[in-house]
Write a protein that holds these residues in place. Structure first.
Motif, mmCIF file in Angstrom:
data_model
loop_
_atom_site.group_PDB
_atom_site.id
_atom_site.type_symbol
_atom_site.label_atom_id
_atom_site.label_comp_id
_atom_site.label_asym_id
_atom_site.label_seq_id
_atom_site.Cartn_x
_atom_site.Cartn_y
_atom_site.Cartn_z
ATOM 1 N N LEU A 137 0.804 -1.220 0.000
ATOM 2 C CA LEU A 137 0.000 0.000 0.000
ATOM 3 C C LEU A 137 0.836 1.269 0.000
ATOM 4 O O LEU A 137 0.273 2.374 0.040
ATOM 5 C CB LEU A 137 -0.933 0.012 1.223
ATOM 6 N N SER A 138 2.162 1.131 -0.051
ATOM 7 C CA SER A 138 3.017 2.316 -0.067
ATOM 8 C C SER A 138 2.738 3.193 -1.279
ATOM 9 O O SER A 138 2.969 4.401 -1.244
ATOM 10 C CB SER A 138 4.492 1.903 -0.049
ATOM 11 N N LYS A 139 2.250 2.612 -2.364
ATOM 12 C CA LYS A 139 1.984 3.364 -3.591
ATOM 13 C C LYS A 139 0.846 4.373 -3.426
ATOM 14 O O LYS A 139 0.773 5.358 -4.165
ATOM 15 C CB LYS A 139 1.643 2.400 -4.729
ATOM 16 N N ILE A 140 -0.060 4.123 -2.461
ATOM 17 C CA ILE A 140 -1.240 4.980 -2.318
ATOM 18 C C ILE A 140 -1.496 5.369 -0.867
ATOM 19 O O ILE A 140 -2.407 6.152 -0.576
ATOM 20 C CB ILE A 140 -2.497 4.262 -2.888
ATOM 21 N N SER A 141 -0.681 4.889 0.067
ATOM 22 C CA SER A 141 -0.967 5.068 1.492
ATOM 23 C C SER A 141 -0.995 6.536 1.900
ATOM 24 O O SER A 141 -1.769 6.917 2.785
ATOM 25 C CB SER A 141 0.062 4.313 2.339
ATOM 26 N N THR A 142 -0.176 7.395 1.277
ATOM 27 C CA THR A 142 -0.143 8.811 1.651
ATOM 28 C C THR A 142 -1.504 9.458 1.425
ATOM 29 O O THR A 142 -2.035 10.147 2.302
ATOM 30 C CB THR A 142 0.926 9.552 0.835
ATOM 31 N N VAL A 143 -2.071 9.245 0.251
ATOM 32 C CA VAL A 143 -3.368 9.838 -0.078
ATOM 33 C C VAL A 143 -4.481 9.165 0.726
ATOM 34 O O VAL A 143 -5.388 9.829 1.238
ATOM 35 C CB VAL A 143 -3.648 9.714 -1.587
ATOM 36 N N TRP A 144 -4.419 7.842 0.842
ATOM 37 C CA TRP A 144 -5.458 7.102 1.572
ATOM 38 C C TRP A 144 -5.505 7.537 3.029
ATOM 39 O O TRP A 144 -6.584 7.831 3.568
ATOM 40 C CB TRP A 144 -5.184 5.604 1.466
ATOM 41 N N ASP A 145 -4.357 7.599 3.690
ATOM 42 C CA ASP A 145 -4.315 7.974 5.104
ATOM 43 C C ASP A 145 -4.773 9.417 5.308
ATOM 44 O O ASP A 145 -5.473 9.720 6.287
ATOM 45 C CB ASP A 145 -2.896 7.795 5.654
#
Length: 385
Positions: free
Chosen positions: A76-84
């Protein structure tokens, strides 16, 4: 790649506005939004990004610097910034009412992905699974988590026996000890979960699998149709109900009294237990949000990167939650009217002004069509009335 220029914040806003626009006015391909064919032309899209700029951003959009990631990094590192960031915002700006529900949601994805799931009861059937906590009456998505297989279970608390209990306790973090009433289905329900939540001042109502460990043997007694058997434990305030409908239905509750109610279904009145009626009325929060977001679906089927699909889903989810908040604040707008207002305001604020204009009125109003004559109000001045 030779056409690439640094992207500004305004262009990113326009990029998001185009996705919302496509959700309201769906067309088979991106090219059709920029066509000059009068049958399919979209005048509003001209005030946003050009087709080449949109395709460049869509091709190279990324949410993390891959060079900073280790060789083995969480998926999930690819999208974790936006998701979190967005899931945190969803929790900060709104507090749900007492009745809440937890259930699975499925984002369509048929490409290769090691943690892709198959849920036959969902319309997508194959895709990326999320566990979501929603408000029962509105469907507001307060918190959600992506399912990534064993990687997810390893990050959750190890204080509980069942994985379902770990997921529920993670999603409920921030709402415990406040007197909420949680509705869950048979995959989550267990004697362990109800006991743990009772200690945190949270009630539960849910269907139950008859082979769950910890259930008394006497509850499995054979019943005739419309008969029910109730076991109530005064020490823990847990009530287990076995009701014979077309099939055997088991429920567990910590806040419902024993009783029955006449319910109208399929043109006939039917006598059902109170716990079943309460569950049917308040369990559909996640299904309600999925249904409403599908009406103006931003996500497209053919996307090569899974994290881009998740990103467009987050845009759709943010617009849906914003409409719920707008409604709660007193502006009772339909989802279509709200999205139209949202897209219009984004075009007015971030849209590009025309390079050549025959009138100052046109330059000040990028939404005004200039292909034909449309009257505009001209205010009076000191010299001319």
């Amino acid at each position: 790649m030779r056409r690439w220029l640094p992207v500004t914040v305004s262009e990113v806003r326009q990029y998001i506005a185009i996705f919302l626009y496509q959700g309201v006015l769906w067309k088979p391909s991106y090219e059709m939004y920029y066509t000059t064919n009068p049958l399919f032309a979209s005048a509003g899209i001209k005030w946003l990004l050009s087709y080449n700029k949109f395709k460049l951003i869509d091709k190279f959009i990324h949410f993390v610097d891959s060079s900073t990631l280790p060789n083995k990094y969480p998926v999930l590192s690819k999208i974790s910034t936006v998701w979190d960031y967005l899931t945190k915002k969803f929790q900060e700006v709104y507090t749900p009412t007492r009745n809440i529900s937890i259930d699975e949601s499925l984002l369509l994805w048929k490409g290769r992905l090691s943690w892709k799931q198959c849920i036959r009861s969902k319309s997508a059937r194959f895709g990326i699974k999320t566990f979501s906590l929603c408000e029962s009456d509105s469907g507001y998505v307060w918190k959600s988590i992506l399912y990534t297989g064993s990687e997810l279970t390893n990050t959750l608390s190890s204080d509980y026996r069942y994985v379902a209990t770990k997921i529920v306790m993670f999603l409920m973090d921030g709402l415990l000890d406040q007197g909420y009433k949680l509705y869950i289905d048979s995959w989550y329900s267990s004697y362990e979960l109800s006991s743990v939540l009772l200690l945190r001042s949270t009630d539960t109502i849910g269907t139950l699998r008859k082979n769950r460990k910890g259930l008394p043997i006497s509850i499995h007694e054979k019943l005739k149709k419309n008969e029910r058997k109730v076991l109530y434990e005064e020490k823990t305030n847990i009530m287990i109900t076995h009701w014979k409908d077309k099939k055997d239905v088991y429920t567990i509750s910590t806040c419902t009294i024993d009783g029955t109610k006449n319910v109208l279904g399929a043109g006939k009145e039917k006598l059902v237990p109170l716990v079943i009626d309460d569950y049917n009325q308040n369990m559909g929060g996640v299904d309600r949000s999925d249904q409403m977001m599908t009406s103006y679906e931003v996500e497209r089927k053919r996307v090569k990167k899974w994290y881009k699909k998740v990103f467009t889903h987050l845009i759709n989810l943010a617009a849906f939650n914003a409409q719920i908040i707008c409604k709660k604040m007193g502006r009772n707008m339909t989802p279509l009217n709200f999205r139209t207002m949202l897209i219009t305001s984004m075009i007015q604020r971030y849209g590009q002004q025309p390079k050549k204009s025959h009138s100052r009125l046109v330059a000040n109003n990028p939404l005004r069509l200039i292909d034909r004559h449309f009257p505009s109000y001209v205010p009076a001045s000191e010299k001319k009335n």
